[in-house]
Scaffold this motif. Sequence first.
Motif, short mmCIF file in Angstrom:
data_model
loop_
_atom_site.label_atom_id
_atom_site.label_comp_id
_atom_site.label_asym_id
_atom_site.label_seq_id
_atom_site.Cartn_x
_atom_site.Cartn_y
_atom_site.Cartn_z
N MET A 1 0.84 -1.20 0.00
CA MET A 1 0.00 0.00 0.00
C MET A 1 0.87 1.24 0.00
SD MET A 1 -2.70 1.87 0.10
CE MET A 1 -4.12 0.80 0.26
N TYR A 2 0.85 1.96 -1.12
CA TYR A 2 1.43 3.30 -1.20
C TYR A 2 0.89 3.96 -2.46
CZ TYR A 2 4.98 0.50 -3.78
OH TYR A 2 5.62 -0.39 -4.61
N PRO A 3 0.85 5.29 -2.52
CA PRO A 3 0.16 5.97 -3.62
C PRO A 3 0.67 5.62 -5.01
CG PRO A 3 0.65 7.52 -1.87
CD PRO A 3 1.35 6.24 -1.52
N SER A 4 1.98 5.39 -5.12
CA SER A 4 2.56 5.12 -6.44
C SER A 4 2.71 3.63 -6.72
CB SER A 4 3.92 5.81 -6.55
OG SER A 4 4.79 5.38 -5.50
N LEU A 5 2.01 2.79 -5.94
CA LEU A 5 2.06 1.34 -6.16
C LEU A 5 1.63 1.04 -7.59
CD1 LEU A 5 2.33 -1.57 -5.00
CD2 LEU A 5 -0.11 -1.41 -4.42
N PRO A 6 2.52 0.43 -8.42
CA PRO A 6 2.13 0.13 -9.79
C PRO A 6 0.93 -0.82 -9.83
CG PRO A 6 4.50 -0.04 -9.51
CD PRO A 6 3.92 0.09 -8.14
N ARG A 7 0.02 -0.55 -10.72
CA ARG A 7 -1.18 -1.39 -10.81
C ARG A 7 -0.83 -2.84 -11.07
NH1 ARG A 7 -6.96 0.50 -12.50
NH2 ARG A 7 -8.09 -1.47 -12.32
N GLU A 8 0.16 -3.07 -11.93
CA GLU A 8 0.52 -4.45 -12.23
C GLU A 8 1.09 -5.17 -11.01
OE1 GLU A 8 3.86 -1.74 -13.85
OE2 GLU A 8 1.65 -1.74 -13.69
N THR A 9 1.78 -4.44 -10.15
CA THR A 9 2.29 -5.05 -8.91
C THR A 9 1.14 -5.44 -7.99
OG1 THR A 9 4.33 -3.75 -9.04
CG2 THR A 9 3.77 -4.68 -6.89
#
Length: 373
Positions: free
Chosen positions: A350-358
Amino acid sequence: MTTRVWSYLHEYEQEKDDILSAVEQVFSSGQLVLGESVRGFETEFAAYHGLPYCTGVDNGTNALKLGLQALGVGPGDEVITVSNTAAPTVVAIASTGATPVFVDVREEDFLIDPRLVEAAVTPRTKALLPVHLYGQCVDMAPLREVAARHGLAVLEDCAQAHGARHHGELAGTMGDAAAFSFYPTKVLGAYGDGGAVVTASADTDEAMRQLRYYGMAEVYYVVRSPGHNARLDEVQAEILRRKLRRLDAYIAARNAVARRYEEGLGDLTGPGGLLLPATNPGNTHVYYVYVVRHPLRDKIIEALKRYDIALNISYPWPVHTMSGFRHLGHREGDLPTTERLAREIFSLPMYPSLPRETQERTIEALREVLVAL
């Protein structure tokens, strides 16, 4: 690459120019300690909360410690809080000379159970320290009522709740003062340590400013003891000042990540299985961490390692069970809900820039593991 619950690297790539500009501005300013960047951040962070005062300090632990001291807490006093928090909450209480007194939490939201607080009040109780855990606010109204009946101070621990709201009220505006951490993982995180205390009280703010600067009212003259060297760094203040303008966007991004988890895992939840975090009525959750529950938590975490996913537990040991607090005399079973939750909780990335694919890879792997249990 191993998937972890938090990383600043994607955010740094997106914000690098602004971050490096902040560093250059401070280094070129001619003042490296308690300069314009600290003053500016204090003014703007206070304004964000609709409060007149903010004192920047060097870390969240000292924000708690000095906040307690500014509210009159000291040796021989007791402070009521929870045991399922990060250890610094309790370390801060102990470092004032006061004794932490633990009450259990509610199973549905991990937060302090207000129904248990009054029974924990003694003639030595000086303050309540509710923790807005994981990004969601405590129900503060009953705590304020207890505090009013017994003449207690209320210091909110907002280290995990920047921008969270309870019936429209911001975390940090519902007590006598509030302590924040700006450790890099936080909803509003620096590129190092940092902290602050906000308050509506001029007297509390004056005490905070003296306490963070050796107890001095003016240079070289101590008026309050014990004082500390606990100043917020100019570089971190300028970075925070710029990131504060993006705080609401960070919160929106965290909520988007949370919604994708709900969409991807919601059909696998239920009693005895995976439980996703619930947002209490009237609350705005900021998802500092995304904490889920499962009775087979340890097996799940171990199985996910095969997918190169390393998850975290916030927190595996309740503070009252730690050997460093053995002197408080607690035994296993004293806080049954707290202890049960510690055996079942774990955090997803969980973090704002977490890549969607991750995130999607994490969801897919977790689904496979859950189905195979």
